[in-house]
Scaffold this active site. Structure first.
Site, PDB file in Angstrom:
ATOM      1  N   HIS A 126       9.937   4.466  -2.472  1.00 59.79           N
ATOM      2  CA  HIS A 126       9.187   3.235  -2.229  1.00 59.79           C
ATOM      3  C   HIS A 126       7.694   3.499  -2.282  1.00 59.79           C
ATOM      4  O   HIS A 126       7.237   4.629  -2.160  1.00 59.79           O
ATOM      5  CB  HIS A 126       9.544   2.652  -0.858  1.00 59.79           C
ATOM      6  CG  HIS A 126       9.115   3.528   0.288  1.00 59.79           C
ATOM      7  ND1 HIS A 126       9.750   4.695   0.613  1.00 59.79           N
ATOM      8  CD2 HIS A 126       8.089   3.400   1.185  1.00 59.79           C
ATOM      9  CE1 HIS A 126       9.155   5.255   1.648  1.00 59.79           C
ATOM     10  NE2 HIS A 126       8.136   4.494   2.019  1.00 59.79           N
ATOM     11  N   ASP A 128       4.332   1.962  -0.068  1.00 60.44           N
ATOM     12  CA  ASP A 128       4.190   1.372   1.265  1.00 60.44           C
ATOM     13  C   ASP A 128       3.959  -0.132   1.161  1.00 60.44           C
ATOM     14  O   ASP A 128       3.091  -0.588   0.417  1.00 60.44           O
ATOM     15  CB  ASP A 128       3.035   2.039   2.020  1.00 60.44           C
ATOM     16  CG  ASP A 128       3.383   3.446   2.473  1.00 60.44           C
ATOM     17  OD1 ASP A 128       4.581   3.728   2.666  1.00 60.44           O
ATOM     18  OD2 ASP A 128       2.458   4.273   2.625  1.00 60.44           O
ATOM     19  N   HIS A 277       7.157   7.254  -3.143  1.00 59.62           N
ATOM     20  CA  HIS A 277       7.440   8.502  -2.437  1.00 59.62           C
ATOM     21  C   HIS A 277       8.769   8.395  -1.711  1.00 59.62           C
ATOM     22  O   HIS A 277       9.303   7.308  -1.492  1.00 59.62           O
ATOM     23  CB  HIS A 277       6.310   8.866  -1.464  1.00 59.62           C
ATOM     24  CG  HIS A 277       6.045   7.845  -0.409  1.00 59.62           C
ATOM     25  ND1 HIS A 277       5.302   6.697  -0.636  1.00 59.62           N
ATOM     26  CD2 HIS A 277       6.422   7.782   0.902  1.00 59.62           C
ATOM     27  CE1 HIS A 277       5.222   5.989   0.469  1.00 59.62           C
ATOM     28  NE2 HIS A 277       5.906   6.619   1.424  1.00 59.62           N
ATOM     29  N   ARG A 294      -0.327   7.593  10.254  1.00 63.15           N
ATOM     30  CA  ARG A 294      -0.638   6.965   8.969  1.00 63.15           C
ATOM     31  C   ARG A 294      -1.743   5.942   9.110  1.00 63.15           C
ATOM     32  O   ARG A 294      -1.736   5.130  10.037  1.00 63.15           O
ATOM     33  CB  ARG A 294       0.621   6.298   8.417  1.00 63.15           C
ATOM     34  CG  ARG A 294       0.411   5.525   7.129  1.00 63.15           C
ATOM     35  CD  ARG A 294       1.718   4.994   6.567  1.00 63.15           C
ATOM     36  NE  ARG A 294       2.234   3.856   7.317  1.00 63.15           N
ATOM     37  CZ  ARG A 294       3.246   3.087   6.887  1.00 63.15           C
ATOM     38  NH1 ARG A 294       3.865   3.381   5.764  1.00 63.15           N
ATOM     39  NH2 ARG A 294       3.643   2.057   7.623  1.00 63.15           N
TER      40      ARG A 294
END
Length: 321
Positions: A126, A128, A277, A294
């Site tokens: 995917h 983000d 990723h 993150r």
């Protein structure tokens, strides 16, 4: 890595070392918590655009330093909802603490959660927040605690994947669009399912071009992933599935990927517009913590080769999180 003005190392004192043929570079000689010169920021930005994901080791960033570094490249995203492990005083930082975060969530343990989300080999890949009409432009992820083994993350270069298609296929997919939807592919539990209720209450879906033009490099990106893509528009469901299977396999061919072994203090900075990723799935049976922080940067609305932008379907508007 050379330019008309000489090497990056000569101009900035940092070193950019590619680690795979199509994607990934380690950057040394820089303290991300320091007062970085504009030329260093420009060199890091250029490396991210060229190599799609860059890695830094041995960094001593705290939450404040993480956010400050991210701001040199764009506006951090502030999510309306974060997990319970995220720091309350830094709304830009989202923390994932593996079992602390997923254990018991929606009435499922970690193993079942992963199994129901990733019931095919390609489902975990995917970008983000790819179901949004304006997915984040980039993500900066730092490791606090990692397992002594396992827990690697893998990225794939979607510009290289597009370029690797044959010319007739590139011409064909240039004009297609696909629906990206939160929760695609999830296998519901028998009876009442708290996650299904969550999806119904927080639906997000967008019609994105299947090929997007990168707003900075001009590259064409095979904008496909297993986690969000529902169906290719204007073709039958059977045709869509066959096309998606082919394009997903193309997108994650090993030669287009790089895998990173995390250490405490490692930082990965990737272009969320040009990569997908795969988070690790090999540590659920191990009793080791893995705590990651993150920060994402706000992005733009993708545009296809025909100049048409993505169209929101439900639950998302540009700039509104």
């Amino acid at each position: 890595m050379t330019t008309d003005r000489g090497t990056v190392e000569e101009r900035t004192g940092i070193e950019v070392r590619p680690v795979a043929g199509h994607i990934g570079a380690e950057i040394g000689g820089v303290d991300l918590a320091g007062d970085l010169d504009d030329s260093v920021i420009a060199a890091i930005r250029a490396a991210v655009l060229r190599w799609k994901v860059v890695f830094f080791r041995g960094q001593r960033l705290d939450h404040a330093g993480h956010v400050a570094f991210a701001r040199r490249f764009g506006e951090p995203v502030v999510l309306p909802r974060r997990g319970k492990a995220s720091p309350p005083d830094f709304p830009e930082v989202e923390t994932t603490a593996d079992r602390l975060e997923l254990g018991g969530r929606f009435g499922m343990g970690h193993d079942e959660w992963l199994q129901r989300r990733r019931h095919t080999l390609l489902r975990g890949w995917h970008c983000d927040h790819g179901a949004r009409v304006d997915p984040p432009a980039a993500t900066i992820l730092r490791a606090e605690t990692v397992p002594p083994y396992g827990g690697d993350t893998t990225w794939s270069n979607l510009a290289a994947a597009y370029a690797g298609l044959s010319a007739p296929v590139r011409q064909f997919v240039d004009g297609l669009r696909a629906e990206h939807r939160l929760g695609v592919g999830y296998q519901s539990r028998p009876g009442d399912d708290a996650y299904v209720r969550h999806l119904l209450d927080h639906q997000v879906a967008t019609l994105h071009p299947l090929v997007r033009v990168h707003p900075e490099t001009g590259e064409r990106i095979l904008y496909v992933n297993g986690y969000y893509v529902e169906q290719i528009a204007d073709v039958s469901r059977a045709e869509s599935q066959a096309l998606l299977d082919m394009l997903l396999e193309q997108a994650v061919r090993p030669e287009y990927t790089v895998r990173f072994r995390w250490e405490p203090g490692s930082v990965a900075f990737w272009d969320n517009r040009a990569t997908i990723h795969l988070a690790p799935g090999d540590t659920a049976h191990l009793d080791f913590p893995r705590t990651m922080h993150r920060v994402m940067l706000t992005g733009d609305v993708p545009v296809g080769p025909d100049g048409r932008p993505s169209e929101p379907i439900v639950g998302t508007q540009p700039g509104r999180w």
